[in-house]
Design a protein around this motif. Sequence first.
Motif, PDB file in Angstrom:
ATOM      1  N   GLY A  58     -89.185  62.929 -45.397  1.00 50.39           N
ATOM      2  CA  GLY A  58     -88.407  63.516 -44.423  1.00 50.39           C
ATOM      3  C   GLY A  58     -87.572  64.718 -45.109  1.00 50.39           C
ATOM      4  O   GLY A  58     -88.036  64.804 -46.182  1.00 50.39           O
ATOM      5  N   ASP A  59     -86.621  63.791 -44.185  1.00 46.92           N
ATOM      6  CA  ASP A  59     -85.250  64.907 -44.887  1.00 46.92           C
ATOM      7  C   ASP A  59     -83.989  64.390 -45.146  1.00 46.92           C
ATOM      8  O   ASP A  59     -83.099  64.553 -45.744  1.00 46.92           O
ATOM      9  N   TYR A  60     -84.448  62.899 -45.778  1.00 45.74           N
ATOM     10  CA  TYR A  60     -83.878  62.146 -47.168  1.00 45.74           C
ATOM     11  C   TYR A  60     -84.201  62.358 -48.237  1.00 45.74           C
ATOM     12  O   TYR A  60     -85.688  62.268 -48.889  1.00 45.74           O
ATOM     13  N   TYR A  61     -83.037  62.251 -49.046  1.00 44.31           N
ATOM     14  CA  TYR A  61     -83.501  62.382 -50.581  1.00 44.31           C
ATOM     15  C   TYR A  61     -82.485  61.796 -51.122  1.00 44.31           C
ATOM     16  O   TYR A  61     -80.863  61.735 -50.821  1.00 44.31           O
ATOM     17  N   ALA A  62     -82.901  61.395 -52.085  1.00 40.95           N
ATOM     18  CA  ALA A  62     -81.749  60.568 -52.633  1.00 40.95           C
ATOM     19  C   ALA A  62     -81.937  60.724 -54.484  1.00 40.95           C
ATOM     20  O   ALA A  62     -82.713  60.624 -55.463  1.00 40.95           O
ATOM     21  N   TYR A  63     -80.505  60.635 -54.798  1.00 40.27           N
ATOM     22  CA  TYR A  63     -80.035  61.177 -56.160  1.00 40.27           C
ATOM     23  C   TYR A  63     -79.956  60.448 -57.016  1.00 40.27           C
ATOM     24  O   TYR A  63     -79.267  59.930 -56.256  1.00 40.27           O
ATOM     25  N   THR A  64     -79.461  59.987 -58.309  1.00 38.37           N
ATOM     26  CA  THR A  64     -78.451  58.628 -58.906  1.00 38.37           C
ATOM     27  C   THR A  64     -76.930  60.244 -58.758  1.00 38.37           C
ATOM     28  O   THR A  64     -77.210  61.152 -58.435  1.00 38.37           O
ATOM     29  N   LYS A  65     -76.215  58.784 -59.270  1.00 39.17           N
ATOM     30  CA  LYS A  65     -74.921  59.299 -58.628  1.00 39.17           C
ATOM     31  C   LYS A  65     -74.370  59.319 -60.186  1.00 39.17           C
ATOM     32  O   LYS A  65     -73.163  59.729 -60.506  1.00 39.17           O
ATOM     33  N   GLU A 124     -82.249  56.138 -39.236  1.00 42.98           N
ATOM     34  CA  GLU A 124     -81.901  56.233 -38.179  1.00 42.98           C
ATOM     35  C   GLU A 124     -80.302  55.633 -38.024  1.00 42.98           C
ATOM     36  O   GLU A 124     -79.236  56.824 -37.510  1.00 42.98           O
ATOM     37  N   ASP A 125     -79.578  55.810 -39.392  1.00 47.99           N
ATOM     38  CA  ASP A 125     -78.161  55.092 -39.683  1.00 47.99           C
ATOM     39  C   ASP A 125     -77.835  56.245 -40.149  1.00 47.99           C
ATOM     40  O   ASP A 125     -76.415  56.247 -40.125  1.00 47.99           O
ATOM     41  N   ALA A 158     -74.923  63.704 -43.525  1.00 50.09           N
ATOM     42  CA  ALA A 158     -74.745  62.750 -44.390  1.00 50.09           C
ATOM     43  C   ALA A 158     -74.949  62.382 -44.984  1.00 50.09           C
ATOM     44  O   ALA A 158     -75.734  62.429 -45.298  1.00 50.09           O
ATOM     45  N   MET A 159     -74.143  61.356 -45.892  1.00 49.06           N
ATOM     46  CA  MET A 159     -74.779  60.963 -47.648  1.00 49.06           C
ATOM     47  C   MET A 159     -73.985  59.352 -47.629  1.00 49.06           C
ATOM     48  O   MET A 159     -73.175  59.244 -46.593  1.00 49.06           O
ATOM     49  N   GLU A 160     -74.995  58.860 -47.937  1.00 45.56           N
ATOM     50  CA  GLU A 160     -74.141  57.431 -48.648  1.00 45.56           C
ATOM     51  C   GLU A 160     -75.010  56.668 -49.812  1.00 45.56           C
ATOM     52  O   GLU A 160     -75.963  56.963 -49.972  1.00 45.56           O
ATOM     53  N   THR A 161     -74.395  56.364 -50.303  1.00 41.37           N
ATOM     54  CA  THR A 161     -74.045  55.710 -51.653  1.00 41.37           C
ATOM     55  C   THR A 161     -74.677  53.795 -51.068  1.00 41.37           C
ATOM     56  O   THR A 161     -75.158  53.304 -50.376  1.00 41.37           O
ATOM     57  N   VAL A 162     -76.180  53.853 -51.668  1.00 43.71           N
ATOM     58  CA  VAL A 162     -76.816  53.439 -51.642  1.00 43.71           C
ATOM     59  C   VAL A 162     -77.392  52.443 -53.102  1.00 43.71           C
ATOM     60  O   VAL A 162     -77.178  52.731 -54.099  1.00 43.71           O
ATOM     61  N   PHE A 163     -77.925  50.725 -53.489  1.00 38.77           N
ATOM     62  CA  PHE A 163     -78.141  50.377 -54.033  1.00 38.77           C
ATOM     63  C   PHE A 163     -79.367  49.392 -54.219  1.00 38.77           C
ATOM     64  O   PHE A 163     -79.789  48.998 -53.002  1.00 38.77           O
ATOM     65  N   ASP A 222     -89.702  55.956 -49.609  1.00 34.15           N
ATOM     66  CA  ASP A 222     -90.832  56.432 -48.395  1.00 34.15           C
ATOM     67  C   ASP A 222     -90.352  55.117 -47.342  1.00 34.15           C
ATOM     68  O   ASP A 222     -88.899  54.446 -47.814  1.00 34.15           O
ATOM     69  N   LEU A 223     -90.539  54.887 -46.040  1.00 35.24           N
ATOM     70  CA  LEU A 223     -90.291  54.000 -45.337  1.00 35.24           C
ATOM     71  C   LEU A 223     -91.344  52.863 -44.889  1.00 35.24           C
ATOM     72  O   LEU A 223     -92.636  53.255 -44.997  1.00 35.24           O
ATOM     73  N   ASP A 224     -90.412  51.857 -44.756  1.00 37.55           N
ATOM     74  CA  ASP A 224     -91.925  50.196 -45.097  1.00 37.55           C
ATOM     75  C   ASP A 224     -91.895  50.135 -43.618  1.00 37.55           C
ATOM     76  O   ASP A 224     -91.037  49.977 -42.881  1.00 37.55           O
ATOM     77  N   GLU A 225     -93.856  50.600 -43.322  1.00 34.64           N
ATOM     78  CA  GLU A 225     -94.093  50.558 -41.634  1.00 34.64           C
ATOM     79  C   GLU A 225     -93.093  49.114 -40.886  1.00 34.64           C
ATOM     80  O   GLU A 225     -92.964  49.264 -39.976  1.00 34.64           O
ATOM     81  N   GLU A 226     -94.026  48.280 -42.046  1.00 31.89           N
ATOM     82  CA  GLU A 226     -93.514  46.586 -40.923  1.00 31.89           C
ATOM     83  C   GLU A 226     -92.202  46.969 -41.215  1.00 31.89           C
ATOM     84  O   GLU A 226     -91.565  46.248 -39.697  1.00 31.89           O
ATOM     85  N   THR A 227     -91.264  46.821 -41.216  1.00 31.37           N
ATOM     86  CA  THR A 227     -89.405  46.580 -41.521  1.00 31.37           C
ATOM     87  C   THR A 227     -89.152  47.545 -40.964  1.00 31.37           C
ATOM     88  O   THR A 227     -87.812  47.306 -40.040  1.00 31.37           O
ATOM     89  N   GLY A 228     -88.910  48.618 -40.996  1.00 30.41           N
ATOM     90  CA  GLY A 228     -88.560  49.812 -40.477  1.00 30.41           C
ATOM     91  C   GLY A 228     -87.792  50.600 -41.866  1.00 30.41           C
ATOM     92  O   GLY A 228     -86.678  51.067 -41.763  1.00 30.41           O
ATOM     93  N   TYR A 229     -87.779  49.852 -42.466  1.00 30.89           N
ATOM     94  CA  TYR A 229     -86.055  49.821 -43.709  1.00 30.89           C
ATOM     95  C   TYR A 229     -86.486  51.017 -45.460  1.00 30.89           C
ATOM     96  O   TYR A 229     -88.265  50.958 -44.990  1.00 30.89           O
ATOM     97  N   LEU A 230     -86.044  51.877 -45.964  1.00 28.23           N
ATOM     98  CA  LEU A 230     -86.413  52.914 -46.695  1.00 28.23           C
ATOM     99  C   LEU A 230     -86.407  51.655 -47.933  1.00 28.23           C
ATOM    100  O   LEU A 230     -85.553  51.022 -48.167  1.00 28.23           O
TER     101      LEU A 230
END
Length: 378
Positions: free
Chosen positions: A293-300, A233-234, A239-244, A351-359
Amino acid sequence: MSSSDPERKLPSEAALADMSREDLVKLGGQLDGVELVEYPDPWPVKGTRAEKRAERLVALWFLLAALAGLAFVVVFVAWPSDYVAPDQPGHTLYSLYTPMLGLTLGVSIGGIGIGALLYTKKFIPHEVAVQQRHEGGSTELDKATLLAHLSDAGARSGIARRSLIKRTAGLGAGAMGLGLGVFALGGLVKNPWTDSESKDSLWHTGWKNTDGERVFLRRATGNPEEVVLVKPEDLDAGAMETVFPFRESERGDHTALAHALKRSDNPVMLIRLRPEDSARVVKHQGQEDYNYGDYYAYTKICSHLGCPTSLYEQRTNRILCPCHQSQFDALTYAKPVFGPATRKLAQLPIDLDEETGYLYARHDFNEAVGPAFWERKS
């Protein structure tokens, strides 16, 4: 006057072969209509103290270039270069690594340049000549007299008898060349076949699962100590965001947290497609379940030359590399559609961690990240 003017008195081949350098210099000037207005000898009296001081000054700069070149090699090889957090012992040495590289290499190159400039100013005759220009190519005679002029300039500079300058110039140029060679090839020193199971090995990126521990998607907040994980939900649609990468075992470990943000193959572009766009996605064979779902992660890391593909145009769903304008289609497994890049961007399975709700990342990339790689293990 043309080089082929028949009115010029040309010596025979035998006479030309017997002429001295001085004779050729004079002949070349006469035949080409050159008038030497000034041709002073920089040191008409040889072996004076002033001449020796000038020679030592030039040699000093070449020697400084040599020492700086060797110092660059030592710094490159032996100086601590692994990241150390600001509050940890050894941070000062680490923070000086890059400045010391720049300083030593700069002094080496500058020493060669200044030495050559001083030699030219102090030992090369500063002639003033007037010459009529001509059309067409040069004859063998013109070539011979030109070489004589060049040789005469070197002889008049006394380079043949200035062994100190020759030795230091050679030493300086050699050390600078060694430094440049180490700089160019130093990145190839690490053996990619060593410690292939380590998460820091060249076989893998920082997204590799270690001991079954999940690797979560972490936001870049600008503070290495601050850990903010990503929930679905973030991000808004489009939208796009850089993650590590982040592991719970690294929480509180200043060095590990900072290293995860600095490792060059770690940045990932997390994109949330709009629902209408998500329905049009074409997935790569074998990577049909890499999205959540609608979330896709590609290397930058661009597959052309490794620049950061940091731009996302949500209207066209294109990922853009600002360096050489390569474009990748986010709706077609990030394949290149414009520019010099020829290979798709590597996709990270999430994927989604069901316990914490984080990707989180299910596993590391299974394809090469960046412009080139030796080979990959499955």
